[in-house]
Scaffold this active site. Structure first.
Site, mmCIF file in Angstrom:
data_model
loop_
_atom_site.group_PDB
_atom_site.id
_atom_site.type_symbol
_atom_site.label_atom_id
_atom_site.label_comp_id
_atom_site.label_asym_id
_atom_site.label_seq_id
_atom_site.Cartn_x
_atom_site.Cartn_y
_atom_site.Cartn_z
ATOM 1 N N ARG A 164 -10.149 -8.403 -0.688
ATOM 2 C CA ARG A 164 -10.127 -7.259 -1.613
ATOM 3 C C ARG A 164 -10.812 -7.541 -2.934
ATOM 4 O O ARG A 164 -10.780 -6.703 -3.838
ATOM 5 C CB ARG A 164 -8.686 -6.871 -1.924
ATOM 6 C CG ARG A 164 -8.053 -6.241 -0.729
ATOM 7 C CD ARG A 164 -6.874 -5.416 -1.114
ATOM 8 N NE ARG A 164 -6.112 -5.170 0.084
ATOM 9 C CZ ARG A 164 -5.131 -4.325 0.164
ATOM 10 N NH1 ARG A 164 -4.749 -3.650 -0.883
ATOM 11 N NH2 ARG A 164 -4.484 -4.160 1.282
ATOM 12 N N ARG A 203 6.422 4.976 3.053
ATOM 13 C CA ARG A 203 6.383 3.677 2.391
ATOM 14 C C ARG A 203 6.821 3.786 0.937
ATOM 15 O O ARG A 203 6.511 4.771 0.280
ATOM 16 C CB ARG A 203 4.964 3.118 2.448
ATOM 17 C CG ARG A 203 4.786 2.098 3.535
ATOM 18 C CD ARG A 203 3.364 1.735 3.740
ATOM 19 N NE ARG A 203 2.707 1.265 2.525
ATOM 20 C CZ ARG A 203 1.472 0.784 2.500
ATOM 21 N NH1 ARG A 203 0.779 0.713 3.613
ATOM 22 N NH2 ARG A 203 0.939 0.384 1.375
ATOM 23 N N ARG A 253 -3.271 1.783 -6.942
ATOM 24 C CA ARG A 253 -3.943 1.093 -5.842
ATOM 25 C C ARG A 253 -5.373 1.579 -5.675
ATOM 26 O O ARG A 253 -6.280 0.794 -5.410
ATOM 27 C CB ARG A 253 -3.133 1.292 -4.555
ATOM 28 C CG ARG A 253 -1.919 0.359 -4.491
ATOM 29 C CD ARG A 253 -0.750 0.995 -3.767
ATOM 30 N NE ARG A 253 -1.020 1.336 -2.398
ATOM 31 C CZ ARG A 253 -0.444 2.342 -1.738
ATOM 32 N NH1 ARG A 253 0.423 3.125 -2.346
ATOM 33 N NH2 ARG A 253 -0.751 2.569 -0.488
ATOM 34 N N LYS A 283 -7.720 2.833 7.788
ATOM 35 C CA LYS A 283 -7.988 1.462 8.272
ATOM 36 C C LYS A 283 -6.946 1.028 9.310
ATOM 37 O O LYS A 283 -7.301 0.525 10.368
ATOM 38 C CB LYS A 283 -7.969 0.456 7.102
ATOM 39 C CG LYS A 283 -9.027 0.727 6.043
ATOM 40 C CD LYS A 283 -8.990 -0.305 4.950
ATOM 41 C CE LYS A 283 -7.665 -0.340 4.176
ATOM 42 N NZ LYS A 283 -7.357 0.929 3.460
ATOM 43 N N ARG A 315 1.799 10.442 5.035
ATOM 44 C CA ARG A 315 1.880 9.285 5.944
ATOM 45 C C ARG A 315 3.332 8.923 6.253
ATOM 46 O O ARG A 315 4.185 8.880 5.372
ATOM 47 C CB ARG A 315 1.186 8.089 5.314
ATOM 48 C CG ARG A 315 1.404 6.800 6.100
ATOM 49 C CD ARG A 315 0.397 5.725 5.786
ATOM 50 N NE ARG A 315 0.489 5.189 4.455
ATOM 51 C CZ ARG A 315 -0.360 4.281 3.961
ATOM 52 N NH1 ARG A 315 -1.365 3.856 4.691
ATOM 53 N NH2 ARG A 315 -0.217 3.829 2.741
#
Ligand code: ADP
Ligand code: ADP
Length: 206
Positions: A80, A150, A161, A8, A119
């Protein structure tokens, strides 16, 4: 919309470049508030660290001003759940706007976990990279890094998540399908191919 790691952020950044619409990423708003160390930041850190959703009211209050301030936007990571979707509908009605499309990026959990574990984000520019699929530059003046992982890209927080996504966010597909807004895009393809699909979905392809 799309599960964590579907791309995204990557696609929204490219779409912003192509269309001029403002990229509004609630996760980023949350991280910025936490970094500030404000009272609000300290409160939401407790949720974010565990990979849990921050209370709806806080997120809605944080997002609303950006809708007012910009003519067109790409909402990334919001809404969400149903409550947030309804709050968004109300906020849009107030400013006489509506959603053009709701794009869902789809990929299997295996692909997502591989993407998230590789990532990296530039602390300098915010640009998102992947150690294998989109490596950070080696020696680039415009983006010297550092390129960091992160804090919530740990296995446990990722699992949390993804679970939250499947339970609370995925049902929004029906909500938007009923409104005739939903477009599903196969996010397992290469970054540029996905961008083309997304641009086609919003009628901005060349
Ligand atoms: P994720 O990879 O989990 O989608 P984000 O960068 O989008 O991460 O968001 C980071 C954190 O910020 C989330 O784990 C959550 O605590 C909070 N957050 C972001 N957007 C929302 C939202 N729309 N509603 C509630 N919490 C949110
Ligand atoms: P999201 O915002 O949905 O959580 P990101 O845009 O942060 O996802 O992408 C997650 C990771 O996957 C990043 O490391 C990114 O570079 C990588 N990635 C994104 N799209 C693709 C793609 N189409 N193919 C391979 N890797 C991708």
């Amino acid at each position: 919309m799309g599960p964590q790691g579907a791309g995204k952020g990557t696609q929204a950044a490219k779409l912003e470049e192509e269309t001029g619409a403002t990229h509004i990423e609630t996760g980023d708003l949350v991280r910025t508030e936490i970094k500030k160390g404000s009272e609000l930041g300290q409160k939401i850190k407790e949720y974010s660290d565990k990979g849990e959703l921050v209370p709806d009211e806080i997120i809605i209050d944080m997002t609303k001003p950006y809708l007012d301030d910009n003519d067109s936007w790409i909402l990334d990571g919001f809404p969400r759940n149903k409550e947030q979707a309804r709050a968004l509908d109300e906020a849009l009605e107030e400013i006489d706007e509506k959603l053009d499309k709701v794009i869902v990026l789809e990929a299997s959990d295996d692909v997502l976990v591989e993407r998230l574990s590789g990532r990296r984000q530039s602390e300098e520019t915010g640009e998102i990279y992947h150690v294998e699929y989109n490596p950070p530059p080696d020696d680039d003046e415009e983006d010297p890094g550092p390129f960091v992982q992160r804090e919530d890209d740990t296995e446990e927080a990722i699992r949390n998540r993804l679970e939250t996504y499947h339970e609370h966010t995925e049902p929004l597909k029906d909500y938007y399908e009923e409104q005739g807004l939903l477009v599903t895009v196969d996010a397992t393809k290469g970054i540029d191919e996905v961008t083309q699909e997304v641009l086609r979905a919003v009628g901005e392809d060349k």
